[in-house]
Design an enzyme around this catalytic site. Sequence first.
Site, PDB file in Angstrom:
ATOM      1  N   CYS A 102     -28.770  -4.163  -3.664  1.00 24.62           N
ATOM      2  CA  CYS A 102     -27.202  -2.853  -3.899  1.00 24.62           C
ATOM      3  C   CYS A 102     -26.922  -3.517  -5.653  1.00 24.62           C
ATOM      4  O   CYS A 102     -25.802  -2.696  -5.984  1.00 24.62           O
ATOM      5  CB  CYS A 102     -26.413  -3.119  -2.923  1.00 24.62           C
ATOM      6  SG  CYS A 102     -27.489  -2.837  -1.373  1.00 24.62           S
ATOM      7  N   TRP A 130      -1.791  16.651   5.687  1.00 28.26           N
ATOM      8  CA  TRP A 130      -3.107  17.205   5.587  1.00 28.26           C
ATOM      9  C   TRP A 130      -4.353  15.916   4.967  1.00 28.26           C
ATOM     10  O   TRP A 130      -4.141  16.573   4.421  1.00 28.26           O
ATOM     11  CB  TRP A 130      -4.027  18.644   5.696  1.00 28.26           C
ATOM     12  CG  TRP A 130      -2.639  19.348   6.360  1.00 28.26           C
ATOM     13  CD1 TRP A 130      -1.640  19.685   6.722  1.00 28.26           C
ATOM     14  CD2 TRP A 130      -4.206  20.498   8.516  1.00 28.26           C
ATOM     15  NE1 TRP A 130      -1.371  20.774   8.284  1.00 28.26           N
ATOM     16  CE2 TRP A 130      -2.460  20.501   8.739  1.00 28.26           C
ATOM     17  CE3 TRP A 130      -5.041  19.666   9.098  1.00 28.26           C
ATOM     18  CZ2 TRP A 130      -2.476  20.907  10.118  1.00 28.26           C
ATOM     19  CZ3 TRP A 130      -4.692  19.828  10.312  1.00 28.26           C
ATOM     20  CH2 TRP A 130      -4.407  21.056  10.813  1.00 28.26           C
TER      21      TRP A 130
HETATM   22  C1  LIG Z   1     -30.265  -1.195  -7.657  1.00 29.34           C
HETATM   23  C2  LIG Z   1     -30.264  -0.670  -5.821  1.00 29.34           C
HETATM   24  C3  LIG Z   1     -29.311  -0.303  -5.848  1.00 29.34           C
HETATM   25  C4  LIG Z   1     -28.633  -0.360  -3.939  1.00 29.34           C
HETATM   26  N1  LIG Z   1     -27.819   0.166  -3.563  1.00 29.34           N
HETATM   27  C5  LIG Z   1     -27.573   0.356  -2.349  1.00 29.34           C
HETATM   28  C6  LIG Z   1     -26.392   0.295  -1.399  1.00 29.34           C
HETATM   29  O1  LIG Z   1     -25.369   0.882  -2.433  1.00 29.34           O
HETATM   30  N2  LIG Z   1     -26.058   0.518  -0.102  1.00 29.34           N
HETATM   31  C7  LIG Z   1     -27.306   0.784   0.442  1.00 29.34           C
HETATM   32  O2  LIG Z   1     -26.944   0.887   2.299  1.00 29.34           O
HETATM   33  N3  LIG Z   1     -28.140   0.261   0.322  1.00 29.34           N
HETATM   34  C8  LIG Z   1     -28.520   0.129  -1.321  1.00 29.34           C
HETATM   35  N4  LIG Z   1     -29.881   0.231  -1.543  1.00 29.34           N
HETATM   36  C9  LIG Z   1     -30.870  -0.289  -1.111  1.00 29.34           C
HETATM   37  C10 LIG Z   1     -31.318  -1.931  -0.270  1.00 29.34           C
HETATM   38  O3  LIG Z   1     -30.947  -2.709  -1.364  1.00 29.34           O
HETATM   39  C11 LIG Z   1     -32.279  -1.243   0.151  1.00 29.34           C
HETATM   40  O4  LIG Z   1     -32.775  -0.856   1.515  1.00 29.34           O
HETATM   41  C12 LIG Z   1     -32.840  -2.579   1.422  1.00 29.34           C
HETATM   42  O5  LIG Z   1     -32.634  -4.549   0.628  1.00 29.34           O
HETATM   43  C13 LIG Z   1     -34.109  -3.194   1.837  1.00 29.34           C
HETATM   44  O6  LIG Z   1     -34.391  -3.943   2.887  1.00 29.34           O
HETATM   45  P1  LIG Z   1     -35.294  -4.626   3.575  1.00 29.34           P
HETATM   46  O7  LIG Z   1     -35.339  -5.873   3.875  1.00 29.34           O
HETATM   47  O8  LIG Z   1     -36.118  -3.320   4.338  1.00 29.34           O
HETATM   48  O9  LIG Z   1     -36.512  -4.756   2.188  1.00 29.34           O
HETATM   49  P2  LIG Z   1     -36.444  -5.290   0.482  1.00 29.34           P
HETATM   50  O10 LIG Z   1     -34.536  -5.981   0.274  1.00 29.34           O
HETATM   51  O11 LIG Z   1     -36.944  -4.605  -0.451  1.00 29.34           O
HETATM   52  O12 LIG Z   1     -37.016  -6.572   0.902  1.00 29.34           O
HETATM   53  C14 LIG Z   1     -38.627  -6.759   1.217  1.00 29.34           C
HETATM   54  C15 LIG Z   1     -39.219  -7.700   0.429  1.00 29.34           C
HETATM   55  O13 LIG Z   1     -40.204  -7.942   1.292  1.00 29.34           O
HETATM   56  C16 LIG Z   1     -41.000  -8.794  -0.065  1.00 29.34           C
HETATM   57  N5  LIG Z   1     -42.129  -8.605   0.529  1.00 29.34           N
HETATM   58  C17 LIG Z   1     -42.609  -7.266   0.222  1.00 29.34           C
HETATM   59  N6  LIG Z   1     -44.119  -7.349  -0.066  1.00 29.34           N
HETATM   60  C18 LIG Z   1     -44.378  -8.466   0.517  1.00 29.34           C
HETATM   61  C19 LIG Z   1     -45.701  -9.062   0.526  1.00 29.34           C
HETATM   62  N7  LIG Z   1     -46.906  -8.303   0.980  1.00 29.34           N
HETATM   63  N8  LIG Z   1     -45.384 -10.739   1.459  1.00 29.34           N
HETATM   64  C20 LIG Z   1     -44.433 -10.986   1.070  1.00 29.34           C
HETATM   65  N9  LIG Z   1     -43.451 -10.581   0.754  1.00 29.34           N
HETATM   66  C21 LIG Z   1     -43.204  -9.079   0.097  1.00 29.34           C
HETATM   67  C22 LIG Z   1     -40.088  -8.058  -1.264  1.00 29.34           C
HETATM   68  O14 LIG Z   1     -40.784  -8.844  -2.161  1.00 29.34           O
HETATM   69  C23 LIG Z   1     -38.874  -7.988  -0.441  1.00 29.34           C
HETATM   70  O15 LIG Z   1     -38.398  -9.014  -1.387  1.00 29.34           O
HETATM   71  C24 LIG Z   1     -29.945  -0.144  -3.276  1.00 29.34           C
HETATM   72  C25 LIG Z   1     -31.562  -0.823  -3.409  1.00 29.34           C
HETATM   73  C26 LIG Z   1     -31.379  -0.830  -4.963  1.00 29.34           C
HETATM   74  C27 LIG Z   1     -32.872  -1.142  -5.393  1.00 29.34           C
END
Ligand SMILES: Cc1cc2nc3c(=O)[nH]c(=O)nc-3n(C[C@H](O)[C@H](O)[C@H](O)COP(=O)(O)OP(=O)(O)OC[C@H]3O[C@@H](n4cnc5c(N)ncnc54)[C@H](O)[C@@H]3O)c2cc1C
Length: 455
Positions: A46, A433
């Site tokens: 984020c 309000w």
């Molecule tokens: C620019 C940006 C701004 C954002 N702003 C906000 C915000 O203001 N508020 C908010 O609530 N959310 C925001 N988000 C969304 C938030 O960052 C994501 O929803 C959150 O990071 C999701 O977490 P996650 O663990 O599901 O996935 P991710 O954070 O995407 O992590 C998944 C990880 O798995 C790894 N991976 C994938 N496949 C494999 C594999 N096969 N083997 C090993 N590793 C693997 C990836 O490299 C990654 O590091 C933003 C996202 C971005 C890109």
Amino acid sequence: MTAPERLVVIGGDASGMTAASLAKKMRPDLEVVALEKGPWTSYSACGIPYVIGGDVDSIEELVVRSPEQHRANGIDARAMQEATAIDLDAREVEVRDLDAGRTYRLGFDQLLVATGATPRRPPVPGFLHEKVHGVQTLDDGAHLMRHAKAIGADRVVVVGAGYIGLEIAEAFVKRGATVTVIEREPEVLPATMDPEMGAAVRKAMEGHGIDVHTGDGVEGFDGRAVQTASGPIAADLVVLGLGVTPNSTLANEAGIALGAHDAIAVDFRQRTSADGVWAAGDCCESFHLVSQRKVHVALGTVANKQGRVVGINVGGGYATFPGVVGTAVTKLCNTEIARTGLNEREAAQVGFGYVVGRIESTTRAGYFPGTKPISVKILAQPGGGELLGAQIVGEEGAAKRIDVVATALTARFTVEDLLHLDLSYAPPFAPVWDPVLMAARKAWDAVQLERTTRG
Ligand SMILES: Cc1cc2nc3c(=O)[nH]c(=O)nc-3n(C[C@H](O)[C@H](O)[C@H](O)COP(=O)(O)OP(=O)(O)OC[C@H]3O[C@@H](n4cnc5c(N)ncnc54)[C@H](O)[C@@H]3O)c2cc1C
């Protein structure tokens, strides 16, 4: 001596490492191995736009916990290790060590799939070009920064006016670039905001020098210009802002069931269709408490909560994730944008009738120094006035008011309940309000009017 039970986590960020840390804390006897294909773990994606825009000094500042720090806490966090297959029968993950260039197999008793999502690319020629960037992981952000620095990136085109597209557009404006945002729909933020609220955001974008092309589809990229229906737009760099698709292929290829929008199907405890296999975060679906449908919401707020639920369940406790109401907030320079619940299109899609209450007001008493404009829109069901959703666009102090409505939605309030809330007031903070209560009042008036007209 029997080997300790092993949890393998695929994906080393928000949901994966929240679960890993909690499970290890609750069950120190559990062996926890976390596989991350990039160099970083536990980072804030984020924050990427704020590094690009110069509010935050470096990408490294976005790392909350490195692999070394996780290892010091007893978690075997392995960076540059990509899971390439899941074998449910053998209960093994196939892993590619990206540094050493070798493949090995790793057994698991329990498995968490926390692989995140991938930015959508338009299916037109040229969008796999190296100048086209999707931003999802910290690695993506670092790559975009390096590329922008190396080539100067004076002209940046953002394809898709979703919230990440807008945040990236603002960031490049701050870097001094000429920025164009191309959106196929008639208004910006088409998936989240109703068109008239999107129009207010668009006005703010234009006010900050962003060239906004709505109703214009991209047709290709030749390395120098993005081709659109209305002509070419020169671009040194192209960034995608079209939303994301869940990284569910690995799970699906192993035979794990998919659900809403091809996200991994999960129950309220975050269990997948496979025994001992969990999923959390952007790769899996959520339950929407207002529409009562399964949805795919890719937000850090949701990912962290779902990761916590997995951590507790794997750690021997019992936890559920009841669902989301679709709350999100962002900002574009001075303009704050927030939404929760259902917008008009979403309400219609699930078959809800709705009435609207909409007001223009101020964030503080109208006479108080520093007061800013705020626009609030509330949707409610005709008949009983059940709250359906809200959208806010305004300046400083506007957006976080959405949390009151999110709370009211979770508590299944009607707009009448909402307008009676005893919210705080003093001139430096709000009009007597609060704008949210004013919009609720308007929505309640609309409910009553509809009742009268219906007879
Ligand atoms: C620019 C940006 C701004 C954002 N702003 C906000 C915000 O203001 N508020 C908010 O609530 N959310 C925001 N988000 C969304 C938030 O960052 C994501 O929803 C959150 O990071 C999701 O977490 P996650 O663990 O599901 O996935 P991710 O954070 O995407 O992590 C998944 C990880 O798995 C790894 N991976 C994938 N496949 C494999 C594999 N096969 N083997 C090993 N590793 C693997 C990836 O490299 C990654 O590091 C933003 C996202 C971005 C890109």
